[in-house]
Design a protein around this motif. Structure first.
Motif, short mmCIF file in Angstrom:
data_model
loop_
_atom_site.label_atom_id
_atom_site.label_comp_id
_atom_site.label_asym_id
_atom_site.label_seq_id
_atom_site.Cartn_x
_atom_site.Cartn_y
_atom_site.Cartn_z
N UNK A 243 0.88 -1.14 0.03
CA UNK A 243 -0.49 0.06 -0.16
C UNK A 243 0.67 1.29 -0.40
N UNK A 244 1.79 1.25 1.02
CA UNK A 244 2.39 2.32 0.73
C UNK A 244 3.50 2.88 -0.47
N UNK A 245 3.73 1.73 -0.90
CA UNK A 245 4.67 1.72 -2.48
C UNK A 245 3.89 1.39 -3.15
N UNK A 246 2.62 1.77 -3.24
CA UNK A 246 1.63 1.58 -4.40
C UNK A 246 1.42 3.61 -4.13
N UNK A 247 0.69 4.14 -3.25
CA UNK A 247 0.68 5.22 -2.80
C UNK A 247 2.31 6.84 -3.21
N UNK A 248 3.51 6.02 -2.76
CA UNK A 248 4.88 6.59 -2.89
C UNK A 248 4.99 6.52 -5.02
N UNK A 266 -1.89 4.12 -14.34
CA UNK A 266 -1.82 3.51 -12.90
C UNK A 266 -1.74 2.74 -12.31
N UNK A 267 -1.72 1.74 -12.08
CA UNK A 267 -2.55 1.41 -10.79
C UNK A 267 -2.49 1.76 -8.99
N UNK A 268 -3.63 0.90 -8.69
CA UNK A 268 -3.74 1.61 -7.23
C UNK A 268 -4.23 0.83 -6.79
N UNK A 269 -3.85 0.49 -4.99
CA UNK A 269 -4.04 -0.51 -4.94
C UNK A 269 -5.45 -0.38 -3.74
#
Length: 1234
Positions: A243-248, A266-269
């Motif tokens: 989640x944090x990697x996806x947000x970054x 863009x992939x958004x978990x």
């Protein structure tokens, strides 16, 4: 079947062939006969006979292998797939055979009816006990991921789908997925290795393609498995990291147009997880506990770090941009949506939220309170069943911090309207708390009672459009039913008021809360007006001296209390008077006008207290103007130190008197209706305020105390400040001119008005609200901000600082205060009102006030404001040297950089603004020692193409000479971060073996983008390293930035080394050109730059040596400082040299792997301990030889001069502006041309 093992080999072979023919022919009716087939195949595998197969012979094991191969290569009837899968469980299979069988079964998924998938999956999972676990899991996840995507497409374009061809109903698909997840979880309970294989597989896939690894099905599967505590920690750690990697990654992509072009999808978990919550409504009860645990885990792992109510904790006003904040908000969203969808788990979620609010009272709990508020608003009637949990929480209110209490009570307020038992239990707790010994408990009681008074309206109260609390349909229904007995509501509210009157004899903090809360109660529950006003009247009469000639008009000694040697404030008199002023103002403007022809007796009663207040305030105003400081026992000779009791008393008196003056200023201005006499009274009150303010400022300067230097918070309301500023600076009405001239004649009053506006904006920026009426109403605050900005902008642009008469030398000029206010407002609007920036910019443009909101062009309007400030910048730089203001210059540049963030990165305004500001800074700023202000406009390029950097670097090198380069280096580092992120993505793509053509295309696009970005960056550095820089921070920054660049170049070379190992691909021509560019146009200049930097520091050290020789007293500290500075600034040099040599080392490796000599472009590095500059040495030797020929006997005397000339090697280097640097921009385009 029992005798089958006894049959001879050829009979077994015939039987097996018969079964294969039946299966291939599709005539297998049921699976019972396959039990015999599995026995035959098992017997064949153990047979030692050679059996005829085709034209040759095979042993039993080989024969079985060929049969399985034939079977899996043939077409299967979909009806027999489950039976076949079950059969293979009983047959001993090698790893290769098992893989073949599993792949065949997975391929059959698409040919089966949806209802037949779950039993087949179960058989496949049981079969995976033999091996191929990864293949089984990957196939199942991939299949359902494809089905979900197909379903989404059908929902997106339903018109284009023929109803007869539609694949499957949504609810049927979700139920099948839920059943499959249950099967997988049940098998994992028996086989823990399968669970660990699932986590390993998803981790590996997530590195390559997050969209394929973490789809709604796989996330739901993970959450179901997480219920088993053995795997829960691993799964949650993996999900939180993802989640944090996806947000970054999303943050990275949104900040760069270049990256968006490379990654259009863009992939958004977060969207994936919210889809899981939505899907779980289809009977996925096994997923809900995992969702709840994940939600709380996210909220606890990424909770706010600063205290509740602080700037970081209360981020609900602005957009949360940090990955940790986004993860925390995702956790709250998961819990809220799960609460709405799943009834059985509601009480569990509510209990856990309340427990965390209680147990985490010492740490920030604003995010849990926000969640609780959303839960209550979503379903207050549903929560009645869980009301016991809420009432248990009330028992602990006395032990919680006041901020937590206020938030908690606001959150459960809708529940109080629908549940009498909850309300009654709260009142009992609050009544006990009023008499508690703990101050926080008393404050909690006041906060609770004020909340009840605000929300339980007495029948006949005016409906307030200003009410900020959102009320749902269920609450409206509750309000309707609550009106059945308005007498009970009135009695209830009057009983609470009776309890609150007791608080007026308690500590100052408790009284203060009451005075600040009465206005909101009055505004929302107007029928309580007479009771509240009578209460305030009786309170103020305790301190008011009615004799008309007695000075001062208020008893200040009654406001303090002594305990031993300590002095405390007992009655916040200024706050009491402020509360009276605001309540009276609201009463006169609202209730009094709406009464019309109401009951005369009630009207007379109301007029009684209204008249009393007006006469009292009039008398206090008149006598405050007449009063001298000595009447309050305050004058310049008084003691104001905080270390003595007398000093503390005098400080309390001074702050109270200043507050009273401010309250009366606002009151008289409002009722004055632009009367000259009233404005003279305002100025008289300000004179009293200003005298005390100057004394306190003077004493604070002497005491040097942090507390003393703190400016007292102004009592003026935000709405009044905007009205006052508009009147002072923008009111051109002829009828107002004479009265306003009174106030405008005082420069100190004008400065005071702007200073208060600055203080209010600062408070709004830091806390999201201000003191006074409507301070917590975002809409009113936004309107006031727009009005204040209009005035400050007009005042600053119309009367520049250079033109303004300075008046008194002390204090900032009004124009400079206006500029500081504008800077704060621009930051505040971007932070708190980012969605309303178009309306804000339109409000500033007075000429375009009637434009439609949809027509607002943010870039054009921001560019217009930028041009205004650019003109101010030009005026500042063209002023005489005596009038030049460095602080204003710095503020102007910061304003420009702040406004530049509003520009569209693709517009020409960006480049234009950048070049104009850079030119202005050079024309005037550098000569005055202000070159560093250029670093503030780096924001302009944040989203712009890297090509603009090259143009700016060339400007700096060719035009600005020795200017500070931090301007460019800040943005260069951002581009380097982007390239580094891309190389990591490239490496992960390189390890992906599936979808080779698609992966290859994406890899090539990434490689091209990386090489072009790096090539352009090398040209930027080529310009920068040829600029002669003074020793300082920019040299240090440039050296570190160069090291980072070589490290990233090394990472790219490592990627190609790995690519050469895994395949026989040759390196692309672009890479060769990049290496050539680095070898010919960067590395040599880097070594020259290192030499140059060391020469500067050697001069500093020689200066230190001279100081040591002179041995002057007091010079030791200066010497050590210089030496420490030299050591600090030369520290990055070894790191840069190491980075260059590492780059060259891996280039050698790549040359060997690719059979391409890349080192031909790299020159040998020179030793940095001893350098010989060949050209200078040749000229020195020639001169020496010619002099030898002329005058040989004098060699010995002239040797020292030749040594001096040789030492010039340390100082000689290429100066900026050489022909090489001028033509390099063209050369690099040619080298990188595709």
């Amino acid at each position: 079947m029992l005798e089958a093992r006894q049959l001879p080999g050829h009979a077994l072979a015939e039987l097996a062939n018969l079964f294969v023919d039946v299966i291939k022919g599709g005539s297998l009716t049921n699976g019972k006969s396959l039990e015999l087939f599995s026995t035959v195949l098992t017997a064949l595998a153990s047979s030692k006979e050679n059996l005829a197969y085709g034209k040759g012979e095979l042993n039993g094991e080989e024969f079985k292998k060929q049969l399985i191969n034939t079977l899996c290569s043939s077409k299967w009837d979909p009806r027999s797939v489950i039976h076949l899968a079950n059969m293979f469980r009983d047959i001993p299979l090698s790893g290769e055979e098992l893989q073949f069988v599993v792949e065949k079964i997975l391929r059959m998924f698409s040919r089966l009816d949806l209802q037949e998938i779950p039993p087949l999956v179960y058989q496949l999972l049981l079969l995976s006990a033999k091996g191929s676990k990864k293949t089984v899991l990957e196939g199942i996840i991939s299949f359902f991921n494809q089905l979900d995507k197909k379903q989404k497409e059908e929902q997106r374009v339903p018109q284009s789908v023929d109803l007869e061809v539609a694949t499957m109903p949504l609810d049927q698909l979700r139920h099948v997925e839920g059943t499959v997840i249950l099967h997988i979880v049940s098998v994992i309970n028996l086989d823990q290795d399968l669970g660990e294989e699932l986590i390993r597989h998803l981790k590996a896939e997530q590195q390559k393609d997050p969209g394929r690894a973490l789809c709604p099905f796989s996330v739901a599967l993970l959450l179901s498995v997480a219920v088993k505590h053995r795997l829960q920690e691993q799964i949650f750690d993996f999900l939180k990291t993802s989640i944090t990697r996806s947000c970054k990654d999303l943050q990275f992509l949104q900040a760069s147009k270049f990256l968006q072009d490379l990654f259009p999808q863009q992939y958004d978990i977060t969207a994936v997880i919210m889809e899981v919550v939505k899907n779980s409504a289809f009977g996925w009860d096994h997923v809900t506990q995992g969702l709840v645990d994940l939600g709380f885990s996210l909220m606890e792992s990424y909770e706010p770090k600063k205290p509740f109510g602080g700037k970081a904790a209360d981020n609900s006003y602005g957009l949360s941009k940090m990955p940790a904040q986004q993860a925390c908000r995702l956790g709250a969203s998961i819990l809220l949506e799960t609460f709405k969808v799943h009834e059985p788990i509601r009480s569990d979620i509510l209990e856990q939220v309340l427990n965390r609010v209680l147990t985490k009272a010492a740490s920030p709990v604003s995010h849990f309170i926000d969640l609780l508020s959303n839960i209550v608003v979503s379903a207050p009637l549903v929560l009645q069943t869980s009301s016991s949990k809420v009432t248990e929480t009330f028992d602990n209110l006395s032990f919680l911090p006041i901020d937590t209490v206020q938030g908690l009570l606001r959150a459960v307020q809708p529940l109080l309207k629908v549940s009498m038992s909850v309300r009654d239990s709260l009142i009992l707790v609050l009544q006990k708390a009023i008499f508690s010994r703990q101050l926080d408990a008393r404050k909690a009681a006041v906060a609770g009672f004020l909340l009840l008074l605000r929300n339980f309206k007495v029948l006949g109260s005016l409906s307030s459009s200003q009410c900020s609390q959102a009320i749902g349909a269920t609450q409206v229904q509750a309000d309707v039913h609550a009106c059945y007995n308005s007498a009970a509501n009135e009695a209830f509210c009057l009983e609470i008021l009776g309890s609150l009157r007791r608080c007026l004899s308690q500590q100052a903090d408790v009284r203060l809360m009451l005075y600040e809360g009465f206005y909101d109660v009055l505004r929302r529950n107007s029928q309580l007006a007479s009771s509240i006003m009578e209460t305030l009247l009786s309170q103020i009469k305790q301190y008011y001296l009615p004799q008309p000639d007695l000075l001062p008009p208020l008893k200040l000694e009654g406001c303090i209390m002594a305990q031993g040697d300590q002095i405390f404030l007992q009655e916040p008199l200024a706050h009491l008077l402020c509360c009276i002023q605001h309540c009276l103002s609201w009463y006169k403007s609202t209730v009094h006008l709406c009464q019309g022809a109401e009951d005369d007796e009630e009207e007379e009663e109301d007029v009684g207290f209204e008249q009393n207040f007006e006469e009292m305030l009039e008398s206090v105003t008149r006598r405050m103007i007449k009063s001298e400081l000595e009447d309050f026992e305050l004058d310049k000779s008084a003691d104001f130190s905080l270390s003595s009791g007398v000093g503390v008393k005098n400080n309390i008196y001074a702050i109270q008197v200043m507050g009273i003056c401010e309250v009366l200023i606002e009151y008289n201005f409002k009722i004055g209706n632009f009367s000259k006499s009233k404005f003279e009274d305002v100025l008289g009150l300000f004179t009293c305020y200003n005298k005390l303010s100057e004394i306190l400022r003077e004493k604070a300067g002497k005491n040097k105390s942090a507390l003393s230097n703190k400016t007292a918070r102004s009592f003026l309301s935000m709405g009044f400040v905007s009205t006052l500023l508009t009147a002072l600076f923008r009111d051109n009405a002829q009828s107002h001119e004479e009265s306003l001239a009174v106030l405008r004649s005082s420069t100190e009053f004008l400065r005071y008005a702007v200073s208060v506006a600055l203080q209010k904006v600062q408070q709004l920026e830091e806390t999201g609200q201000t003191d006074g009426p409507d301070g917590q109403n975002p809409e009113k605050m936004f309107q006031n901000l727009c009005k204040i900005t209009q005035v400050l902008l007009w005042r600053y642009t119309s009367i520049p600082t250079v033109v303004e008469e300075s008046g008194k030398k002390k204090g900032k000029s009004i124009s400079l205060l206006c500029l500081e206010g504008l800077l704060r407002i621009f930051n505040t609007v971007q932070q708190l009102y980012s969605a309303r920036i178009p309306q804000f910019l339109q409000a500033l443009d007075i000429t375009d006030g009637d434009a439609e909101e949809t027509d607002i062009n943010v870039t054009e309007k921001a560019a217009f404001q930028i041009r205004q400030f650019q003109r101010s910048l030009v005026n500042q730089l063209s002023s005489a040297e005596d009038d030049f203001n460095a602080k204003e210059m710095q503020s102007l540049i910061t304003v420009l950089s702040t406004l530049s963030k509003l520009l569209d990165p693709a517009s020409q305004q960006v480049l234009l603004s950048l070049h104009v500001v850079a030119g202005i800074v050079w024309e005037g700023g550098y000569q005055m020692g202000l070159a560093s202000v250029g670093s503030d406009i780096v924001h302009v390029l944040y989203k712009s193409p890297v090509g603009l950097l090259r143009e700016l670097a060339q400007d700096i090198h060719a035009c600005l000479g020795d200017i500070d380069q931090l301007l460019v280096l800040g943005q260069v580092d951002k581009v380097l971060e982007e390239v580094d992120w891309l190389i990591k993505k490239l490496t992960s793509l390189g390890s992906d073996t599936s979808d080779s053509s698609q992966a290859s295309n994406q890899t090539q696009a990434l490689e091209k983008g990386i090489i072009l970005q790096l090539g352009t960056l090398l040209t930027v550095y080529h310009e920068l390293v040829q600029t002669a820089l003074p020793a300082g921070s920019c040299v240090d920054t440039l050296l570190r930035s160069l090291s980072k660049t070589y490290t990233i170049l090394t990472s790219l070379i490592k990627h190609y080394i790995q690519a050469c190992r895994s395949s026989s691909n040759t390196i692309p021509g672009r890479l060769e050109k990049l290496v050539k560019l680095s070898g010919s146009h960067l590395t040599p200049q880097c070594y020259s730059f290192i030499t140059y930097v060391q020469n500067i520091h050697s001069e500093s050290l020689s200066f230190v040596d001279e100081k040591k020789k002179k041995k002057k007293e007091g010079e030791a500290a200066a010497v050590s400082t210089v030496m420490a500075k030299v050591l600090r600034e030369t520290k990055p040099i070894p790191n840069l040299i190491f980075a260059i040599e590492q780059y060259e080392k891996f280039l050698i490796h790549l040359s060997k792997k690719s059979k391409v000599n890349l080192m031909q472009y790299m020159k040998l590095s020179t030793s940095r301990d001893f350098r010989i500059n060949a050209s200078v040495l040749d000229s020195a030797l020639q001169e020496h030889n010619s002099e030898d020929a002329e005058n040989e006997p004098h060699n010995d005397q002239e040797g020292s001069s030749k040594g001096y000339k040789a030492n010039k090697l340390w100082e000689n280097r290429a100066r900026p502006g050489s022909s090489l640097s001028q033509t390099f921009g063209k050369q690099q385009h040619k080298l990188l041309k595709d």
